[in-house]
Structures are given as structure tokens and as C-alpha cells.
Design an enzyme around this catalytic site. Sequence first.
Site, short mmCIF file in Angstrom:
data_model
loop_
_atom_site.label_atom_id
_atom_site.label_comp_id
_atom_site.label_asym_id
_atom_site.label_seq_id
_atom_site.Cartn_x
_atom_site.Cartn_y
_atom_site.Cartn_z
N HIS A 127 0.83 -1.20 0.00
CA HIS A 127 0.00 0.00 0.00
C HIS A 127 0.87 1.26 0.00
O HIS A 127 2.08 1.20 -0.22
CB HIS A 127 -1.00 -0.02 1.16
CG HIS A 127 -1.69 -1.35 1.29
ND1 HIS A 127 -2.64 -1.80 0.40
CD2 HIS A 127 -1.52 -2.36 2.19
CE1 HIS A 127 -3.04 -3.01 0.75
NE2 HIS A 127 -2.37 -3.38 1.83
N GLU A 164 -2.01 0.25 8.05
CA GLU A 164 -1.15 -0.79 7.50
C GLU A 164 -0.03 -0.19 6.68
O GLU A 164 1.11 -0.67 6.71
CB GLU A 164 -1.98 -1.74 6.64
CG GLU A 164 -1.17 -2.90 6.07
CD GLU A 164 -1.96 -3.76 5.11
OE1 GLU A 164 -1.39 -4.76 4.62
OE2 GLU A 164 -3.14 -3.44 4.84
N HIS A 219 3.09 -6.94 4.63
CA HIS A 219 1.70 -6.56 4.88
C HIS A 219 1.30 -6.90 6.31
O HIS A 219 2.03 -7.54 7.05
CB HIS A 219 0.76 -7.31 3.93
CG HIS A 219 0.87 -6.85 2.51
ND1 HIS A 219 0.08 -5.87 1.98
CD2 HIS A 219 1.71 -7.24 1.52
CE1 HIS A 219 0.42 -5.67 0.73
NE2 HIS A 219 1.41 -6.49 0.43
N GLU A 301 1.93 -11.61 5.72
CA GLU A 301 0.97 -10.90 6.57
C GLU A 301 1.47 -11.09 8.00
O GLU A 301 1.36 -12.17 8.56
CB GLU A 301 -0.44 -11.49 6.41
CG GLU A 301 -1.01 -11.40 5.00
CD GLU A 301 -1.66 -10.06 4.72
OE1 GLU A 301 -1.56 -9.15 5.57
OE2 GLU A 301 -2.27 -9.92 3.64
#
Length: 337
Positions: A127, A164, A219, A301
Site C-alpha cells: 500500500h 497498515e 503486509h 501478513e
Amino acid sequence: MSYDSQPPTPPPSPSSSPSPRRFGRGNVTVTVAVAALVPTALAGWLVWQAMSGPGDSDPPKVVPLPGQSQSQSRSASSPADAKPSAPTTPPAATASPSRTKEEDKPVATAPANGPLAGKVVVVDPGHNPGNFRHTREINRLVDVGTHRKECDTTGTSTNGGYTEASFTLDVSRRLRTLLEQQGATVKLVQNEDRPYGPCVDERARIGNEAKADAVVSVHADGSAVGNRGFHVILPALVKAGAADTSKIVGPSRDLGTRLAGKFVQATGSAPSNYVGGGTGLVVRKDLGGLNLSTVPKVFIECGNMRDPKDAALLTDGGWRQKAAQGIADGIGSYLNG
């Protein structure tokens, strides 16, 4: 993290109660009692047992939980490759807990020697903090080989507003430092140096053009409360359109398995209790960042931002340093054979 076909919703304010995130395309919520969490030592054993699974030339398999279909076993928020709920305004300004100041430092030159000298590593911070202000741009569709998907997503956040995108940048900068200290040449896909993105197809292209020896996309997930732990996403065998992962499935599985094992050792975190069947490994074929890669690549993650216990770790600078160390150790183990 990302959400498949979900209209975006802004990150919750600190006073709001967490709402369950969508799990894949369904509304399955997995509740796991604390007593059922895998102890850290056993978790590490489970991760390393994954190394004795299918050979590197075999397409890895997702291990769904009992009663789940394979599609239901997918992460509730995969890294940036599916549609999130993009808010029209950025989240309320909150201080990023224990953030580093590496963004103010010049990029260090990798030493001429060290165990990773001559190796090229691309680190992909999931992101971009600016995505919240560019929802139209990030919602445009791009070709990911098997189909078309949104350019990028906003990502998730903790209930306290720690995004995030802030988390991934902080861990990625720490990771870059650790790898450069070992002699690797490190490239960040983005370093908050562009207004939004890049799109998922460009993220893959950056690693390809760098001829990277390894690429890791960082992430944090956005699943339901009670869903805890980390998981590493591996590329599935995909041959469609511009996507052909046949040459990277085996090496990527090796990279991901080593990364998962070292992450357990460095952080003490257990593998995910809601995907991966306790191995910490999940295979997906819908992520453009993996489908379009021609070099070994995985996503990690690091935890679930929407679970209070995981969020307490993710917002702690000391833990983020451990996370970076675990990822660096996994990459080093893979590159050194």
C-alpha cells in the site's frame, strides 16, 4: 492486505468497535479460543515441517481449515491486490507508534563484502499512505494475467488508527537496513516518495527489472477479532495471459518456508490460526504481484491489525524490529542455500 470486491470503508476511529472483516468472498468468521493457540515452540515445529511437504517442483496446496472450502481459506485481506473499502478522506492523524526516522536518512550503500554481497533483494511495502487521497486512481483496473484488478488498495488499520501503510513502511525500512548490513543491494518498491501506488502490476515489474534474487512484500491482515498470527502467501501455478509462475513456484515456496520458520524464531509469534492449517503457508493465484513476477516472490501478513492482541504487537517498535529481523533471517537463509 486487500479485500476482494469489497466497497471500501475508512479505518475505524479509536472509539469504534471492530467489525468483522470479510473472509475471502464469504462471510465466514473463525473464532478460536485462546487456549487453542499453538504454543510458540510447537508453532515453529509446524512451520519447519512444511519444508518436508511437496517438492519445490510441485505446485503447493492451500490447506483449508475443517469445514472450509479452498476459497474460504483465503486471507480476509490479501496484500493490496483486491478491492478494499477505500475511504474518500485519509484517516484521522495519529502518531505512528515508535516509528523510525529512516525516511530522513540517505539510502546506505551496501558494503562490498558480507554474506549477502552480490545479492539483489526487492522489498515491497504494501500500500501507500497516500492511497487514501487517490481512490479514483487506485481503483482503476489493471491486468494481472488471469483477470483485471484494482491498481492498489488503501490497506487496513488498527482500531486506534495505525494504518497498515505506516506499518509496512516502517518494517520495510528496518528490513532494508538489516539486509544492507549483510552486503545485499536492496530496493524499496515505494518509500512514500510517490503520491499513491504503485499499481500491483508495476510492483511486480520493479522486481522483475531488478532481476531480484528475492522479493518480499510486507503486509498486515485485517481479519476478525480472535484471528491471530502471521502467514506467508506463496504463488500458485498460474499460466494465463501475461502470467506464468511455473519457474518461480518452487523457489518461492523455499523462500516462504524459510521465512516463516525464521519469523517464528525472531518474533515468537505463532502461524495463523485461521488460514494455512497451522503451517503459516497459504497459496493464492489471484494476486497480481505474484502472478506477474518472474523472480522468487512471497507476501507476508505479519499479524492481524483488527485483533487487539496482535495489534498490540504490530504497534510496538521493538516487535517491528523483531519482525524485520525474522524476515531478514528468512531471506538470508534462502539466498545462502
